[in-house]
Design a protein around this motif. Sequence first.
Motif, PDB file in Angstrom:
ATOM      1  N   ARG A   1      29.658   2.704   8.583  1.00 15.49           N
ATOM      2  CA  ARG A   1      30.332   3.263   7.414  1.00 15.49           C
ATOM      3  C   ARG A   1      30.934   4.571   7.903  1.00 15.49           C
ATOM      4  O   ARG A   1      30.346   5.246   8.741  1.00 15.49           O
ATOM      5  N   LYS A   2      32.078   4.950   7.371  1.00 16.82           N
ATOM      6  CA  LYS A   2      32.694   6.198   7.812  1.00 16.82           C
ATOM      7  C   LYS A   2      31.727   7.334   7.500  1.00 16.82           C
ATOM      8  O   LYS A   2      31.411   7.588   6.338  1.00 16.82           O
ATOM      9  N   PRO A   3      31.204   8.016   8.532  1.00 17.74           N
ATOM     10  CA  PRO A   3      30.108   8.955   8.296  1.00 17.74           C
ATOM     11  C   PRO A   3      30.527  10.156   7.452  1.00 17.74           C
ATOM     12  O   PRO A   3      31.586  10.735   7.652  1.00 17.74           O
ATOM     13  N   ALA A   4      29.680  10.480   6.495  1.00 19.88           N
ATOM     14  CA  ALA A   4      29.873  11.694   5.708  1.00 19.88           C
ATOM     15  C   ALA A   4      28.531  12.406   5.638  1.00 19.88           C
ATOM     16  O   ALA A   4      28.265  13.172   4.722  1.00 19.88           O
ATOM     17  N   THR A   5      27.678  12.104   6.606  1.00 17.16           N
ATOM     18  CA  THR A   5      26.337  12.667   6.652  1.00 17.16           C
ATOM     19  C   THR A   5      26.165  13.290   8.032  1.00 17.16           C
ATOM     20  O   THR A   5      26.476  12.650   9.030  1.00 17.16           O
TER      21      THR A   5
END
Length: 577
Positions: free
Chosen positions: A310-314
């Motif tokens: 998943r496109k990382p946002a973490t």
Amino acid sequence: MIEPMQCIGYLVRFLAFCHLISFISFSTVEARTRHYDWEVNYEYKSPDCYKKLAITINGRTPGPTILAQQGDTIIVKLQNNLLTENVAIHWHGIRQIGTPWSDGTGGFTQCPIQPGEKLIYKFVVDRAGTYTYHGHYGMQREAGLYGTIIVLLPNGVSEPFSYDYDRNIILNDWYHKSSDEQATGLSSIPFVFVGEPQSLLINGKGKYNCSLLTTPGACNATNPQCSPHVLTVVPGKTYRLRIGSLTALSALSFEIEGHDITVVEADGSYVEPFVVRNLYIYSGETYSVLVKANQDPSRNYWITINVVSRKPATPTGLAIFNYYPNHPQKPPPTVPTTGPLWNDTTSRLAQSIALKARQGFIDTPPLTSDRAIVLLNTQNKIDGYYKWALNNLSLTFPTTPYLIALKENLTDAFDQNPPPDGYDFASYDIYRVAKNVNATSSNRIYRLRFNSTVDIILQNANTMTVNNSETHPWHLHGHEFWVLGYGMGKYNMSSDGKKYNLVNPIMKNTVPLHPYGWTALRFQANNPGVWAFHCHVESHFYMGMAVVFEEGIEKVGNLPSSIMGCGETKSYNRPRP
Ligand SMILES: *[C@@H]1O[C@H](CO)[C@@H](O)[C@H](O)[C@H]1NC(C)=O
Ligand SMILES: *[C@@H]1O[C@H](CO)[C@@H](O)[C@H](O)[C@H]1NC(C)=O
Ligand SMILES: *[C@@H]1O[C@H](CO)[C@@H](O)[C@H](O)[C@H]1NC(C)=O
Ligand SMILES: *[C@@H]1O[C@H](CO)[C@@H](O)[C@H](O)[C@H]1NC(C)=O
Ligand SMILES: *[C@@H]1O[C@H](CO)[C@@H](O)[C@H](O)[C@H]1NC(C)=O
Ligand SMILES: *[C@@H]1O[C@H](CO)[C@@H](O)[C@H](O)[C@H]1NC(C)=O
Ligand SMILES: *[C@@H]1O[C@H](CO)[C@@H](O)[C@H](O)[C@H]1NC(C)=O
Ligand SMILES: *[C@@H]1O[C@H](CO)[C@@H](O)[C@H](O)[C@H]1NC(C)=O
Ligand SMILES: *[C@@H]1O[C@H](CO)[C@@H](O)[C@H](O)[C@H]1NC(C)=O
Ligand SMILES: [Cu+2]
């Protein structure tokens, strides 16, 4: 968080930094029945510095480690001290042979435990390996209700690899919203997705950037609960790391800066060893890897986990690989890696394919199967609600748990019609944005002929978003299965089946379904009971991404009345034999 005695003597001067069980003493393994008294509570915790209510076991999240030896009986007395919520705990990877009512799957194998009540789980750990446990009611797992199970070999049997020390690493992702708030969003119109997690946790510790909050009151960057986990190593020694992931959403890449890792075990099966720089791990999987402390010992190194698929946002999850006698919390002098490209499906698929059963420990599968069930994974809308479905059916389990309904012939408890073994193969385009308007909610189940050999082919597809297909880690209760193959695109009944690995397939209980790909499994329906097979992404399971298998129900022994008390069993008072 842990009894200091569990830290090895050599490291005694670093007691304060021994946060998890980090040494296994083989000499303590004698008793055959192991008793655990657990109390489940809500407590304020700050695992990533942000204070929120977490579900704890005896005050801890992650919960206590169950350490046992193959053949031992585990007895867990679980007291539900949550004031307003039910609870159930699943023993993930334990097959529950002869005890299907102890599987701990709320709504499937038991009525959940009501507030103030207690349930005794009793089961045998029949196979050595690394396993986990976690909440299996609502979305409680991601509220912190999880831990590790380690099953050691019988006395006198040794592993086919050597190492000096054994360490646990349990991985998770962490949200600041409560699981109730998330569940409500998922089942609302308009739909509110849980989104990307705020933090990644290694052994229950992460670090949220408190400065991102306008009112940082609940976030304290110097709270010791969120100091990074430290793994102290002695130069030259080899460590067996037992790594498990119980993320709510994220697929992860695990790495130890500058160190090769050799994969030797997966979900309790020995792996033909292979060396990687980064290990991909999906929710519900466990691995043992060997790591040699063979780098420059004058400094520390980063242990990192990063979101993939998943496109990382973490932010990257961090722990410290600490060479003794450096100061445990001395930060490594380097910038932590952000991991492989999040959308590099090819390398994730390659690592899945690389997992093979270890020579000398191969349990070969039957060469043919009696039945093949193809499950098309789609995202759907039903009456305006977002759901996930398999062959057009999205699971909503009944109020009467399946195991009880089947064993007690409560035929009106759920729809007795069988779900389909396949879908419209010819005309379904797995790359097109799915409309799937005709999916339905269903509580039907697959009934398998006892002891038959069953193939499951998981087929991925586009979601309701253009050019998007997700990774789904599928987990089977009550079994391990042979992983026969993976492929990209649409599974071809006539040609792909011929390419199955029937020589040395690994046996696992959780396996990824890669974006736009397929995954083929085989298992023998020889464990009397009712078993969930589901995506281990917490929100996907909640949105119906699950099926149910029944096999040999007539062979299941008398159910304990302690698992009853809900649905049609509320007034259930047939005299017990
Ligand atoms: C934390 O957030 C603040 C505010 O956005 C930013 O200035 C700072 O660089 C961040 N710190 C880290 C370590 O990312
Ligand atoms: C943050 O935690 C530290 C260590 O526990 C404590 O000394 C300090 O008072 C806390 N700060 C706030 C603002 O609560
Ligand atoms: C992967 O994602 C990056 C952006 O995060 C993009 O630049 C790249 O083209 C993508 N690669 C593939 C193979 O889709
Ligand atoms: C349920 O049905 C089976 C098969 O007809 C029968 O053998 C069994 O005794 C029934 N069980 C109960 C609890 O009525
Ligand atoms: C779902 O049902 C519709 C019509 O009932 C059908 O056209 C479609 O192919 C089905 N989808 C699958 C995946 O079986
Ligand atoms: C969905 O079902 C309805 C009613 O059964 C039918 O009229 C419609 O054609 C179906 N749509 C699709 C895409 O199959
Ligand atoms: C189950 O099937 C296997 C072969 O597939 C056979 O060896 C075994 O005897 C069978 N067990 C029972 C209980 O039928
Ligand atoms: C989706 O993928 C196709 C094929 O790769 C490409 O032609 C199309 O432009 C993409 N659409 C979007 C909205 O990204
Ligand atoms: C499946 O594979 C066979 C043999 O390679 C091929 O002839 C057939 O066209 C394929 N079917 C589909 C639907 O792609
Ligand atoms: Cu999923």
